[in-house]
Motif scaffolding. Structure first.
Motif, PDB file in Angstrom:
ATOM      1  N   MET A 173       0.915  -1.192   0.148  1.00 61.04           N
ATOM      2  CA  MET A 173      -0.055   0.175   0.167  1.00 61.04           C
ATOM      3  C   MET A 173       0.849   1.343   0.025  1.00 61.04           C
ATOM      4  SD  MET A 173      -2.968   1.206   0.013  1.00 61.04           S
ATOM      5  CE  MET A 173      -3.808   2.602   0.145  1.00 61.04           C
ATOM      6  N   GLN A 174       2.107   1.067   0.582  1.00 57.39           N
ATOM      7  CA  GLN A 174       2.792   2.411   0.692  1.00 57.39           C
ATOM      8  C   GLN A 174       3.384   2.691  -0.623  1.00 57.39           C
ATOM      9  OE1 GLN A 174       6.071   1.806   3.434  1.00 57.39           O
ATOM     10  NE2 GLN A 174       7.034   3.884   3.129  1.00 57.39           N
ATOM     11  N   ARG A 175       3.892   1.895  -1.338  1.00 54.59           N
ATOM     12  CA  ARG A 175       4.322   2.010  -2.660  1.00 54.59           C
ATOM     13  C   ARG A 175       3.516   2.577  -3.504  1.00 54.59           C
ATOM     14  NH1 ARG A 175       9.739   0.656  -3.027  1.00 54.59           N
ATOM     15  NH2 ARG A 175      10.334  -0.872  -1.846  1.00 54.59           N
ATOM     16  N   VAL A 176       2.242   2.155  -3.465  1.00 57.15           N
ATOM     17  CA  VAL A 176       0.853   2.640  -4.345  1.00 57.15           C
ATOM     18  C   VAL A 176       0.901   3.988  -4.134  1.00 57.15           C
ATOM     19  CG1 VAL A 176      -1.238   2.602  -4.960  1.00 57.15           C
ATOM     20  CG2 VAL A 176       0.072   0.430  -4.778  1.00 57.15           C
ATOM     21  N   SER A 177       0.615   4.337  -2.599  1.00 57.11           N
ATOM     22  CA  SER A 177       0.474   5.928  -2.493  1.00 57.11           C
ATOM     23  C   SER A 177       1.788   6.788  -2.867  1.00 57.11           C
ATOM     24  CB  SER A 177       0.413   5.916  -1.003  1.00 57.11           C
ATOM     25  OG  SER A 177       1.280   5.470   0.003  1.00 57.11           O
ATOM     26  N   THR A 178       2.725   6.340  -2.826  1.00 56.83           N
ATOM     27  CA  THR A 178       4.041   7.168  -3.049  1.00 56.83           C
ATOM     28  C   THR A 178       4.129   7.202  -4.811  1.00 56.83           C
ATOM     29  OG1 THR A 178       5.690   5.138  -3.072  1.00 56.83           O
ATOM     30  CG2 THR A 178       5.372   6.746  -0.972  1.00 56.83           C
ATOM     31  N   LEU A 179       3.866   6.194  -5.314  1.00 52.24           N
ATOM     32  CA  LEU A 179       3.734   6.252  -6.566  1.00 52.24           C
ATOM     33  C   LEU A 179       2.678   7.135  -7.299  1.00 52.24           C
ATOM     34  CD1 LEU A 179       4.472   4.930  -9.385  1.00 52.24           C
ATOM     35  CD2 LEU A 179       2.606   3.164  -9.283  1.00 52.24           C
ATOM     36  N   ILE A 217      11.173   7.501   1.331  1.00 52.15           N
ATOM     37  CA  ILE A 217       9.957   6.830   1.886  1.00 52.15           C
ATOM     38  C   ILE A 217       9.955   5.531   1.356  1.00 52.15           C
ATOM     39  CG2 ILE A 217       7.597   6.737   2.124  1.00 52.15           C
ATOM     40  CD1 ILE A 217       7.637   9.841   2.203  1.00 52.15           C
ATOM     41  N   ASP A 218       9.975   5.341   0.204  1.00 58.36           N
ATOM     42  CA  ASP A 218       9.798   3.722  -0.600  1.00 58.36           C
ATOM     43  C   ASP A 218      11.116   2.955  -0.004  1.00 58.36           C
ATOM     44  OD1 ASP A 218       7.718   4.343  -2.215  1.00 58.36           O
ATOM     45  OD2 ASP A 218       8.933   4.695  -3.841  1.00 58.36           O
ATOM     46  N   GLN A 219      12.360   3.819   0.246  1.00 61.33           N
ATOM     47  CA  GLN A 219      13.523   2.922   0.609  1.00 61.33           C
ATOM     48  C   GLN A 219      13.639   2.697   2.162  1.00 61.33           C
ATOM     49  OE1 GLN A 219      16.685   5.114  -1.009  1.00 61.33           O
ATOM     50  NE2 GLN A 219      16.019   4.608  -2.961  1.00 61.33           N
ATOM     51  N   SER A 220      12.595   3.022   2.801  1.00 67.85           N
ATOM     52  CA  SER A 220      12.664   3.211   4.495  1.00 67.85           C
ATOM     53  C   SER A 220      13.735   4.174   5.077  1.00 67.85           C
ATOM     54  CB  SER A 220      12.607   1.765   4.878  1.00 67.85           C
ATOM     55  OG  SER A 220      11.357   0.948   4.441  1.00 67.85           O
TER      56      SER A 220
END
Length: 160
Positions: free
Chosen positions: A1-7, A74-77
């Motif tokens: 879900m996190q990657r979808v929102s950052t995308l 954010i994607d890379q933590s």
């Protein structure tokens, strides 16, 4: 879900940048011509309009790039790192630069308002500096909060 929102946010950044590029290519030359027609007694007003709008586009795109980098962190933590704090600091600086550039042009808006007898033009000229300062303050608050969170995290890492 996190990657979808950052995308989604990365795509939004792209769709924010494209219209500004179109404005710089198509609308700024027309604004320069209009300024030269409305204020013929100021010969260099056309170039002043070009300089301010094109100069403010540079920090705008730098800020967009910094926001993109922040989303990558954010994607890379790596959201709670000094890199993220620096990205927010750069966004803040860019927003302040945009605001300063547009405040310097406010006398030009005053001359337009005097020429057309339309005092509302001055308020239109205040929109960009005000919005930029809101973004700068928001980035400064986020930068401070993130820095405090990093400090707390490093203190907790040392006590464990």
């Amino acid at each position: 879900m996190q990657r979808v929102s950052t995308l989604f946010l990365k795509i939004a950044l792209f769709f924010i940048g494209v219209p500004i590029l179109a404005l710089c290519v198509f609308l700024v030359p027309e604004l320069g011509k209009l300024a030269a027609e409305l204020l013929p007694e100021f010969a260099l007003v056309k170039y002043l309009v070009f300089a301010v709008f094109y100069a403010s586009a540079i920090p705008f795109y730098i800020a967009l790039y910094q926001a993109f980098k922040l989303l990558q962190y954010i994607d890379q933590s790596k959201a709670f790192t000094d890199l993220a704090v620096m990205a927010l600091k750069n966004i803040k600086r860019c927003a302040i630069a945009i605001s300063i550039l547009h405040v310097l042009v406010l006398p030009l808006f005053y001359l337009f308002a005097e020429k057309d007898d339309a005092p509302g033009v001055i308020f239109v000229g205040l929109v960009v500096p005000f919005a930029s300062m809101v973004i700068a303050v928001f980035a400064a608050v986020l930068q401070k909060l993130l820095k405090e969170a990093i400090d707390i995290k490093s203190e907790n890492d040392l006590t464990v």
